[in-house]
Design an enzyme around this catalytic site. Structure first.
Site, PDB file in Angstrom:
ATOM      1  N   LEU A 503     -37.535   8.939   6.242  1.00 13.03           N
ATOM      2  CA  LEU A 503     -37.591   7.926   7.100  1.00 13.03           C
ATOM      3  C   LEU A 503     -37.028   8.052   8.466  1.00 13.03           C
ATOM      4  CD1 LEU A 503     -37.620   4.826   4.868  1.00 13.03           C
ATOM      5  CD2 LEU A 503     -39.528   5.804   5.920  1.00 13.03           C
ATOM      6  N   GLY A 504     -35.703   8.755   8.225  1.00 13.83           N
ATOM      7  CA  GLY A 504     -34.766   8.740   9.651  1.00 13.83           C
ATOM      8  C   GLY A 504     -33.599   9.609   9.308  1.00 13.83           C
ATOM      9  N   GLY A 507     -26.100   9.343  12.309  1.00 15.46           N
ATOM     10  CA  GLY A 507     -25.006  10.311  12.460  1.00 15.46           C
ATOM     11  C   GLY A 507     -24.269  10.286  10.937  1.00 15.46           C
ATOM     12  N   PHE A 508     -24.588   9.469  10.010  1.00 15.38           N
ATOM     13  CA  PHE A 508     -23.950   9.284   8.875  1.00 15.38           C
ATOM     14  C   PHE A 508     -24.771   9.678   7.537  1.00 15.38           C
ATOM     15  CE2 PHE A 508     -25.968   5.381  10.333  1.00 15.38           C
ATOM     16  CZ  PHE A 508     -26.707   5.142   9.022  1.00 15.38           C
ATOM     17  N   LYS A 525     -30.465   5.136   1.480  1.00 15.84           N
ATOM     18  CA  LYS A 525     -29.639   5.835   2.460  1.00 15.84           C
ATOM     19  C   LYS A 525     -28.409   6.755   1.816  1.00 15.84           C
ATOM     20  CE  LYS A 525     -28.325   3.025   5.775  1.00 15.84           C
ATOM     21  NZ  LYS A 525     -27.832   1.941   6.307  1.00 15.84           N
ATOM     22  N   ASP A 622     -23.291  -3.087  15.937  1.00 13.03           N
ATOM     23  CA  ASP A 622     -24.353  -2.094  16.421  1.00 13.03           C
ATOM     24  C   ASP A 622     -25.787  -2.832  16.451  1.00 13.03           C
ATOM     25  OD1 ASP A 622     -25.779   0.263  17.574  1.00 13.03           O
ATOM     26  OD2 ASP A 622     -25.675   1.326  15.586  1.00 13.03           O
TER      27      ASP A 622
END
Ligand code: NAG
Ligand code: NAG
Ligand code: NAG
Ligand code: NAG
Ligand code: NAG
Ligand code: NAG
Length: 814
Positions: A503-504, A507-508, A525, A622
């Site tokens: 999905l994406g 940076g982590f 994630k 953020d």
């Protein structure tokens, strides 16, 4: 003769009519209520109908006490949209929506609930107007109730407070005046900052606080527990916080009402056999009830002259001014504190608790531990113990009031320099050093034992990682009820992290879509190994995130640990993120203004929860449109707490070396100085708000013209008096223009340059939900925006993140 006859006929009609109307307390689908008719609750206590307040000719739909000689209105539906003739009609639609119309135009309506087979509108004996499903066996299953949307009056059984799960607040707001029920700026509800208490506000300013709840009453209100008329309770648990009262004997009524003209909250009572309401109590009842009369560290005592006294151990900061009745400077310690050498405490009794903005609270601490804790913390200026809740105050003590009677107020322990004999103190210090050494030695020993046990377990291999996680968790005070997924399960669900399911990328780490064996869709994630996060930090993060549960936050379903690999498993959001809608030519049309407004309110509530309501208090750092995900019903859910960093109870501002966040959404003080606070989140919220209203990305403006980013643009239009030009034309044409303008106004308040001028999220939520007047915005914080933005470019993906996200910040739970 003839006259008499007609009169007689009319009387008959009236009697007949009133008989008929008392029999009816419900309206169903095919029925309606017109001006001149009323619904009356079953026992005849309350009536619903149209009325004109005071000398006004406007018509409003309202609820009043039915049998009272003087019409006492307790609730108004169309407070801000009066009807100017008698053509108003109230109906209920099949969607369960209540609509008040004139000539087929809605003047006021409730939200649509889910479709209902047999919606029924009913006026209950409590004065609560409810919508329920007539076919539902449980008559207390309300789809909507007027008690959720109070006007200026609080009735028995009504909860005034906040639902902490949803952020939904129930507040009273006064009528503007006797002739106009529209909301004035005097409001009453729960104050959420720190430990909840009740409070009156004038506009956004605190006006009179109740003080903390001390079990049988509020510390700032004279104890009336033994009164014969009503009983009351203040409830604060994980789910909700509210104030409620009930009648002791139904034959004596009681109500609480706000009065804008006098700026007071009054309680009236009425005995069945009398005809007028009697004033029972009034707040503020004296000058000392008003917010901060005496300045910092002052004590307001109505029985003294002057009313302002310094707390024991303090003296006026400016004696001359103090002598001439200017108390604003407040008081300072007579002798300086000396935290290292040991301070002492003195007790002041029968006082209202100081206002709390940054409290430190422990719900299971006895008074001794509380005192020791306060002594250790040099910033702790006072403590109190309320039924095993230890509360500590830092900074100046404000808004204290002195009572006289033993049954009022509470005990407060204030830090003062030790004035007792030096010997005594030294002995104490010595003792505490010994105790501390022993404790330290014990702790050291324990941690060595833990370390050895842990490394032994680790060496037993990965296959046990799930167990290790659970076992170690049990050692900790709070048991984490969180699913731990096996690596195989996750690999299967994501088709071994196939590219198709990605999905994406941030940076982590990367985010994958997955489908569990039971069909449930998830977002995984997968944190990159280079994130440098150790097992402990990871666990802290997981625990932290798992504790955060709110309708407007993405839910963490579980985690997965496999060797060095760490993964977080979230619920999957089918509609991806907000930016994929608002910046897309075609998809943006799906989001009508009313949907956008709901989304805005949702984001605000989610953020408020992070800032204040959750037990952890978190700054997101953020917030941006791509971090707001949408579920299948377009409910917004804030995601990506990977960057959030919790902050301690008395720390609302922090300085950081590692700036995380995304330029374009970052507050100037954060972008340039690394200073973050809840107010830098408010700034980001303001930008998101502007983006939702304008349909344009903040960066877009920047690239075309250095001096005109979205904020500059909106500010310019505001100063030129045409703020609506900042909004997407499609919204201006189809949306609720006043609401739209209000949101532009709020967004400009949020992006003001100085953090202290920006409203808190609780104020923002209040502003969004009310029609009170707003302060004028000052210059926004765009001046610092003179470096190129690097806003993220991968739209609409869970976990997508920009290159500015330097690192995954470590998380610390309190
Ligand atoms: C009442 O309001 C309507 C619009 O809502 C307006 O057209 C009409 O002129 C008003 N009537 C009076 C008497 O003010
Ligand atoms: C507020 O109090 C004043 C003075 O008692 C009274 O005249 C007025 O009607 C009250 N206002 C409302 C909205 O009840
Ligand atoms: C004190 O706390 C306990 C448990 O939290 C609660 O059951 C009790 O009602 C409280 N007492 C008062 C006076 O609030
Ligand atoms: C309620 O008040 C009425 C009238 O004052 C009295 O007769 C009655 O006994 C009271 N009921 C209770 C339960 O106290
Ligand atoms: C303030 O008033 C007190 C008592 O009246 C007096 O002792 C003191 O000197 C006054 N201080 C100043 C600075 O005027
Ligand atoms: C509260 O105090 C108790 C007793 O001292 C302690 O065990 C516990 O860890 C404290 N809780 C928090 C959240 O600080």
């Amino acid at each position: 003769m003839e006259m008499c006859f007609y009169f007689y006929i009319v009387c008959c009609f009236l009697i007949l009519f009133s008989k008929v109307s008392t029999a009816i307390d419900t309206i169903s689908l095919s029925e309606s209520l017109t001006d001149g008719t009323t619904l009356v609750s079953n026992d005849g206590s309350f009536a619903l109908g149209f009325f004109s307040p005071g000398t006004s000719n406007n018509r409003y739909l309202g609820i009043w006490y039915h049998s009272k000689p003087i019409q006492t209105v307790v609730w108004v539906a169309n407070r801000i949209n009066p009807i100017n003739d008698s053509t108003g009609v109230l109906k209920i639609e099949s969607s369960g929506r209540i609509v008040l119309q004139i000539r087929n135009t809605a003047v006021w309506s409730t939200d649509t609930t889910a479709s209902v087979e047999n919606p029924v509108l009913q006026l209950l004996d409590s004065g609560n107007l409810v919508v329920r499903n007539g076919n539902d066996g449980n008559p207390e299953n309300y789809l909507w109730q007027s008690f959720d949307y109070p006007s200026d009056t609080m009735l028995p059984g009504m909860k005034i407070g906040v639902d902490l799960r949803t952020g939904f607040a129930r507040r009273l707001s006064a009528w503007k005046n006797w002739d106009d029920p529209s909301p004035g700026d005097l409001t009453y509800g729960v104050e959420l900052e720190g430990i909840p208490q009740m409070g009156l506000r004038k506009g956004l300013q605190k006006y009179s606080l109740s003080g903390l709840w001390i079990g049988n009453g509020f510390s700032g209100i004279r104890n009336v527990r033994s009164n014969p008329i009503y009983d009351y309770q203040f409830v604060w648990n994980e789910d909700e916080v509210y104030y409620i009262f009930s009648l002791k004997n139904k034959s004596v009524m009681s109500r609480v009402v706000l009065n804008q003209t006098e700026s007071v909250r009054k309680r009236y009572t009425l005995k069945a056999d009398t005809r007028t309401w009697m004033l029972f109590s009034i707040r503020p009842s004296d000058n000392c009830d008003k917010y901060i009369v005496c300045g910092p560290n002052g004590n307001c005592d109505n029985n003294e002259l002057p009313v302002c006294q310094c707390l024991t151990g303090f003296r006026p900061r400016w004696p001359e001014r103090w002598n001439s009745s200017d108390y604003s400077g407040g008081c300072i310690h007579s002798k300086p504190l000396n935290c290292q050498r040991g301070d002492a405490f003195i007790t002041i009794s029968k006082v209202r608790s100081p206002d709390i903005t940054n409290p430190w609270v422990n719900k299971t601490m006895n008074i001794k531990e509380c005192r020791a804790q306060c002594l250790r913390k040099c910033s702790c200026m006072a403590y109190a113990n309320l039924n095993f809740t230890c509360v500590m105050w830092s900074g100046n003590l404000v808004d204290i009031k002195q009572f006289q009677s033993d049954s009022d107020g509470m005990d407060l322990y204030i830090r003062v320099p030790a004035s007792e004999s030096e010997l005594k103190k030294k002995a104490k210090v010595k003792l505490s050093i010994i105790v501390a050494t022993v404790i330290a030695a014990l702790l050291g020993f324990l941690s060595v034992v833990c370390y050895i046990r842990r490394s032994r377990r680790k060496s037993k291999g990965e296959s046990e990682d799930k167990n290790v996680y659970n076992k170690e968790n049990k050692d900790e005070e709070e048991d984490l009820e969180l699913a731990v997924f096996g690596f195989r399960t996750i690999a299967q669900a994501t088709d071994t992290f196939s590219f198709r399911n990605k999905l994406g990328q941030g940076g982590f780490g990367s985010v994958y879509k997955g489908t569990l064996a039971n069909g449930q869709e998830i977002a995984v994630k997968r944190l990159s190994k280079s994130s440098g996060q150790g097992l402990n930090e990871f666990k802290t993060e997981v625990k932290l995130i798992a504790k955060l549960q709110h309708r407007n936050l993405v839910k963490l379903l579980g985690c997965c640990i496999h060797g060095d690999e760490r993964m977080l498993v979230y619920e999957y959001m089918p509609n991806r993120s907000l930016d994929s809608f608002i910046f897309d030519q075609t998809k943006s049309k799906v989001l009508t203004w009313s949907k956008r407004f709901r989304i805005i309110c949702g984001i605000a509530r989610g953020l408020l929860y992070l800032h204040q309501d959750s037990r952890l208090r978190i700054i997101h750092r953020d917030l941006k449109s791509s971090n707001v995900l949408l579920d299948s019903e377009m409910n917004p859910k804030i995601s990506d707490f990977g960057l959030a960093r919790t902050f301690g109870g008395d720390q609302t501002e922090a300085n950081t070396n590692t700036i995380v966040g995304t330029y374009g959404y970052m507050a100037p003080e954060y972008a340039t100085d690394g200073l973050f606070s809840v107010k830098s989140d408010v700034f980001s919220f303001g930008i998101v708000l502007l983006e939702v209203i304008s349909g344009r990305k903040n960066r877009g403006f920047y690239h075309t013209n250095i001096s005109s980013n979205l904020i500059v643009h909106a500010w310019r239009l505001w100063t030129e008096g045409k703020p609506s030009d900042a909004a997407d034309d499609f919204l201006v044409e189809t949306g609720d223009l006043p609401e739209l303008l209000r949101c532009i106004h709020i967004s400009l308040l949020c992006v003001q340059q100085h953090p202290e001028e920006r409203p808190s999220m609780s104020s923002v939520v209040l502003m969004l939900g009310s029609h009170n007047e707003l302060p004028l915005p000052k210059q926004p914080g765009f001046l610092y925006y003179n470096k190129p933005f690097e806003a993220d470019s991968s739209p609409g993906k869970e976990g997508s993140s920009s290159r500015n996200e330097i690192s995954l910040s470590l998380l610390e739970a309190r």
